[in-house]
Design a protein around this motif. Structure first.
Motif, PDB file in Angstrom:
ATOM      1  N   VAL A  32       0.843  -1.204   0.000  1.00 17.53           N
ATOM      2  CA  VAL A  32       0.000   0.000   0.000  1.00 17.53           C
ATOM      3  C   VAL A  32       0.870   1.244   0.000  1.00 17.53           C
ATOM      4  CG1 VAL A  32      -1.628   1.332   1.409  1.00 17.53           C
ATOM      5  CG2 VAL A  32      -1.999  -1.103   1.036  1.00 17.53           C
ATOM      6  N   VAL A  33       1.942   1.249   0.758  1.00 18.04           N
ATOM      7  CA  VAL A  33       2.850   2.397   0.802  1.00 18.04           C
ATOM      8  C   VAL A  33       3.488   2.621  -0.569  1.00 18.04           C
ATOM      9  CG1 VAL A  33       5.040   3.229   1.756  1.00 18.04           C
ATOM     10  CG2 VAL A  33       3.317   2.265   3.269  1.00 18.04           C
ATOM     11  N   VAL A  34       3.952   1.554  -1.200  1.00 16.71           N
ATOM     12  CA  VAL A  34       4.575   1.672  -2.517  1.00 16.71           C
ATOM     13  C   VAL A  34       3.564   2.154  -3.549  1.00 16.71           C
ATOM     14  CG1 VAL A  34       5.624   0.345  -4.395  1.00 16.71           C
ATOM     15  CG2 VAL A  34       6.404   0.003  -2.057  1.00 16.71           C
ATOM     16  N   LEU A  35       2.357   1.622  -3.522  1.00 19.41           N
ATOM     17  CA  LEU A  35       1.323   2.043  -4.468  1.00 19.41           C
ATOM     18  C   LEU A  35       0.977   3.517  -4.272  1.00 19.41           C
ATOM     19  CD1 LEU A  35      -0.717   1.210  -6.660  1.00 19.41           C
ATOM     20  CD2 LEU A  35      -2.298   0.671  -4.818  1.00 19.41           C
ATOM     21  N   SER A  36       0.829   3.946  -3.037  1.00 22.30           N
ATOM     22  CA  SER A  36       0.502   5.348  -2.750  1.00 22.30           C
ATOM     23  C   SER A  36       1.621   6.278  -3.218  1.00 22.30           C
ATOM     24  CB  SER A  36       0.272   5.553  -1.256  1.00 22.30           C
ATOM     25  OG  SER A  36      -0.761   4.723  -0.805  1.00 22.30           O
ATOM     26  N   ALA A  37       2.857   5.925  -2.920  1.00 17.85           N
ATOM     27  CA  ALA A  37       3.985   6.747  -3.337  1.00 17.85           C
ATOM     28  C   ALA A  37       4.082   6.804  -4.860  1.00 17.85           C
ATOM     29  CB  ALA A  37       5.283   6.210  -2.739  1.00 17.85           C
ATOM     30  N   SER A  38       3.838   5.696  -5.524  1.00 18.64           N
ATOM     31  CA  SER A  38       3.897   5.660  -6.989  1.00 18.64           C
ATOM     32  C   SER A  38       2.826   6.563  -7.594  1.00 18.64           C
ATOM     33  CB  SER A  38       3.720   4.239  -7.506  1.00 18.64           C
ATOM     34  OG  SER A  38       4.763   3.417  -7.055  1.00 18.64           O
ATOM     35  N   LEU A  39       1.617   6.505  -7.051  1.00 23.07           N
ATOM     36  CA  LEU A  39       0.539   7.356  -7.558  1.00 23.07           C
ATOM     37  C   LEU A  39       0.834   8.833  -7.313  1.00 23.07           C
ATOM     38  CD1 LEU A  39      -2.630   5.310  -6.559  1.00 23.07           C
ATOM     39  CD2 LEU A  39      -1.754   5.732  -8.858  1.00 23.07           C
ATOM     40  N   LEU A  40       1.364   9.151  -6.150  1.00 23.31           N
ATOM     41  CA  LEU A  40       1.703  10.538  -5.835  1.00 23.31           C
ATOM     42  C   LEU A  40       2.779  11.056  -6.782  1.00 23.31           C
ATOM     43  CD1 LEU A  40       1.355  12.975  -3.952  1.00 23.31           C
ATOM     44  CD2 LEU A  40       3.171  12.002  -2.543  1.00 23.31           C
ATOM     45  N   ILE A  41       3.809  10.278  -7.016  1.00 20.39           N
ATOM     46  CA  ILE A  41       4.878  10.696  -7.927  1.00 20.39           C
ATOM     47  C   ILE A  41       4.341  10.844  -9.341  1.00 20.39           C
ATOM     48  CG2 ILE A  41       7.055   9.942  -8.982  1.00 20.39           C
ATOM     49  CD1 ILE A  41       7.769   8.750  -6.224  1.00 20.39           C
ATOM     50  N   ALA A  42       3.468   9.937  -9.775  1.00 20.94           N
ATOM     51  CA  ALA A  42       2.871  10.028 -11.109  1.00 20.94           C
ATOM     52  C   ALA A  42       2.047  11.305 -11.256  1.00 20.94           C
ATOM     53  CB  ALA A  42       2.018   8.804 -11.388  1.00 20.94           C
ATOM     54  N   LEU A  43       1.295  11.662 -10.221  1.00 19.15           N
ATOM     55  CA  LEU A  43       0.507  12.893 -10.273  1.00 19.15           C
ATOM     56  C   LEU A  43       1.389  14.132 -10.319  1.00 19.15           C
ATOM     57  CD1 LEU A  43      -2.392  12.043  -7.781  1.00 19.15           C
ATOM     58  CD2 LEU A  43      -2.543  12.337 -10.265  1.00 19.15           C
ATOM     59  N   VAL A  44       2.476  14.126  -9.565  1.00 20.64           N
ATOM     60  CA  VAL A  44       3.402  15.263  -9.584  1.00 20.64           C
ATOM     61  C   VAL A  44       4.042  15.405 -10.960  1.00 20.64           C
ATOM     62  CG1 VAL A  44       5.601  16.107  -8.657  1.00 20.64           C
ATOM     63  CG2 VAL A  44       3.843  15.262  -7.101  1.00 20.64           C
ATOM     64  N   VAL A  45       4.477  14.291 -11.543  1.00 25.64           N
ATOM     65  CA  VAL A  45       5.079  14.339 -12.879  1.00 25.64           C
ATOM     66  C   VAL A  45       4.055  14.808 -13.909  1.00 25.64           C
ATOM     67  CG1 VAL A  45       6.070  12.917 -14.719  1.00 25.64           C
ATOM     68  CG2 VAL A  45       6.880  12.657 -12.379  1.00 25.64           C
ATOM     69  N   PHE A  46       2.811  14.338 -13.811  1.00 28.45           N
ATOM     70  CA  PHE A  46       1.760  14.770 -14.727  1.00 28.45           C
ATOM     71  C   PHE A  46       1.514  16.275 -14.607  1.00 28.45           C
ATOM     72  CE2 PHE A  46      -2.748  15.664 -15.533  1.00 28.45           C
ATOM     73  CZ  PHE A  46      -2.811  15.317 -16.877  1.00 28.45           C
TER      74      PHE A  46
END
Length: 64
Positions: A32-46
């Protein structure tokens, strides 16, 4: 050949007796931590990509 077999036996013993494997709850919490961090980073890059695209469009094709 003896060294290879000995190495395999030692590796197996270490995996069985010395490695501490995570429990199911620890593993799912980590996922869950990895998934949340991945989504957050993807949103920042977007967001950065969208802002940069808008900036470049205004520089290249300014609205008159």
């Amino acid at each position: 050949m003896k060294k290879i077999i000995e190495n395999i036996k030692e590796s197996y013993n270490e995996l069985i007796h010395k490695v501490s494997w995570p429990t199911y709850s620890e593993l799912s919490n980590s996922a869950v931590v990895v998934l949340s961090a991945s989504l957050l980073i993807a949103l920042v890059v977007f967001a950065m990509d969208s802002a940069f695209q808008a900036l470049m469009e205004n520089i290249i094709y300014p609205k008159l």
